[in-house]
Design a protein around this motif. Structure first.
Motif, short mmCIF file in Angstrom:
data_model
loop_
_atom_site.label_atom_id
_atom_site.label_comp_id
_atom_site.label_asym_id
_atom_site.label_seq_id
_atom_site.Cartn_x
_atom_site.Cartn_y
_atom_site.Cartn_z
N MET A 215 36.61 15.31 29.62
CA MET A 215 36.83 16.35 30.61
C MET A 215 36.36 15.85 31.97
N GLY A 216 37.03 16.32 32.99
CA GLY A 216 36.70 15.90 34.32
C GLY A 216 35.95 16.96 35.09
N LEU A 217 35.77 16.69 36.36
CA LEU A 217 35.14 17.65 37.26
C LEU A 217 36.17 18.70 37.65
N PRO A 218 35.71 19.85 38.18
CA PRO A 218 36.68 20.88 38.57
C PRO A 218 37.73 20.35 39.54
N ASN A 219 38.97 20.76 39.30
CA ASN A 219 40.04 20.42 40.22
C ASN A 219 40.66 21.67 40.83
N TYR A 220 40.02 22.82 40.51
CA TYR A 220 40.59 24.10 40.93
C TYR A 220 39.47 25.13 40.93
N VAL A 221 39.50 26.01 41.89
CA VAL A 221 38.57 27.15 41.93
C VAL A 221 39.41 28.39 42.17
N GLU A 222 39.23 29.38 41.30
CA GLU A 222 39.97 30.63 41.44
C GLU A 222 39.03 31.70 41.97
N LEU A 223 39.47 32.41 43.00
CA LEU A 223 38.66 33.46 43.62
C LEU A 223 39.27 34.83 43.33
N PRO A 224 38.44 35.81 42.96
CA PRO A 224 38.96 37.17 42.85
C PRO A 224 39.35 37.66 44.24
N ALA A 225 40.47 38.35 44.34
CA ALA A 225 40.97 38.79 45.65
C ALA A 225 41.62 40.16 45.50
N ALA A 226 40.82 41.22 45.55
CA ALA A 226 41.34 42.58 45.38
C ALA A 226 42.43 42.89 46.41
N ASP A 227 42.28 42.37 47.62
CA ASP A 227 43.31 42.52 48.66
C ASP A 227 43.88 41.14 48.92
N ILE A 228 44.87 40.77 48.14
CA ILE A 228 45.39 39.41 48.22
C ILE A 228 46.02 39.11 49.58
N ALA A 229 46.67 40.08 50.19
CA ALA A 229 47.28 39.86 51.51
C ALA A 229 46.20 39.52 52.54
N ALA A 230 45.10 40.27 52.53
CA ALA A 230 44.01 39.99 53.46
C ALA A 230 43.39 38.63 53.18
N ALA A 231 43.24 38.27 51.90
CA ALA A 231 42.65 36.98 51.54
C ALA A 231 43.55 35.84 52.01
N LYS A 232 44.86 35.97 51.79
CA LYS A 232 45.79 34.93 52.22
C LYS A 232 45.73 34.74 53.74
N THR A 233 45.73 35.84 54.47
CA THR A 233 45.66 35.76 55.92
C THR A 233 44.34 35.13 56.37
N PHE A 234 43.24 35.56 55.78
CA PHE A 234 41.92 35.02 56.13
C PHE A 234 41.87 33.51 55.96
N TYR A 235 42.23 33.01 54.77
CA TYR A 235 42.11 31.57 54.51
C TYR A 235 43.12 30.75 55.32
N ALA A 236 44.28 31.33 55.58
CA ALA A 236 45.24 30.63 56.44
C ALA A 236 44.70 30.54 57.87
N TRP B 238 45.05 26.96 55.45
CA TRP B 238 45.61 26.74 54.12
C TRP B 238 47.01 27.30 54.01
N GLY B 239 47.91 26.52 53.45
CA GLY B 239 49.22 26.99 53.06
C GLY B 239 49.12 27.44 51.61
N LEU B 240 49.47 28.68 51.34
CA LEU B 240 49.36 29.23 49.99
C LEU B 240 50.74 29.52 49.42
N VAL B 241 50.94 29.12 48.17
CA VAL B 241 52.20 29.36 47.47
C VAL B 241 52.02 30.60 46.61
N ASP B 242 52.95 31.54 46.71
CA ASP B 242 52.90 32.74 45.89
C ASP B 242 53.47 32.47 44.50
N TYR B 243 52.75 32.97 43.50
CA TYR B 243 53.21 32.95 42.11
C TYR B 243 53.20 34.39 41.63
N GLY B 244 54.13 35.17 42.10
CA GLY B 244 54.18 36.59 41.80
C GLY B 244 53.43 37.38 42.85
#
Length: 112
Positions: A1-22, A27-33
């Protein structure tokens, strides 16, 4: 097993989170649903989980493996508690577990 290659964050308001991190990090974020988006740099990526039924309570480190079944067996043998059995998602399969201190982590195997 390797070191983490991904971190998932809970985001109750996904639109606000996407805007914030962008806005903050560019960050460019790809939507998966409607409730999931992530970076796709191929290094250490970040996912935003907007579905409260799917989101962990804290940031979720994700570790890559080449044999998810062997990793699951190793986690169980070492005393880890499985909180989400192996499931498929776009790009692979993963499971989530608690370590002996209650920290939640995920292990994933990418599709070939």
């Amino acid at each position: 097993m390797g070191l983490p290659n991904y971190v998932e964050l809970p985001a109750a308001d996904i639109a606000a989170a996407k805007t914030f991190y962008a806005d903050v990090f560019g960050w460019g974020l790809v939507d998966y649903g409607p409730s999931y988006a992530c970076t796709t740099t191929g290094t250490v990526d970040v996912g935003l989980q907007g579905d409260p039924d799917e989101a962990s309570k804290a940031p979720l480190p994700v570790l890559p493996v080449t044999d998810i079944d062997a990793a699951l067996a190793a986690v169980i043998k070492a005393g880890g508690q499985i909180v989400r059995p192996i499931f498929a998602f776009p790009g692979g399969r993963r499971f989530q577990f608690l370590d002996p201190n209650g920290n939640e982590l995920a292990i994933m195997q990418a599709d070939d």
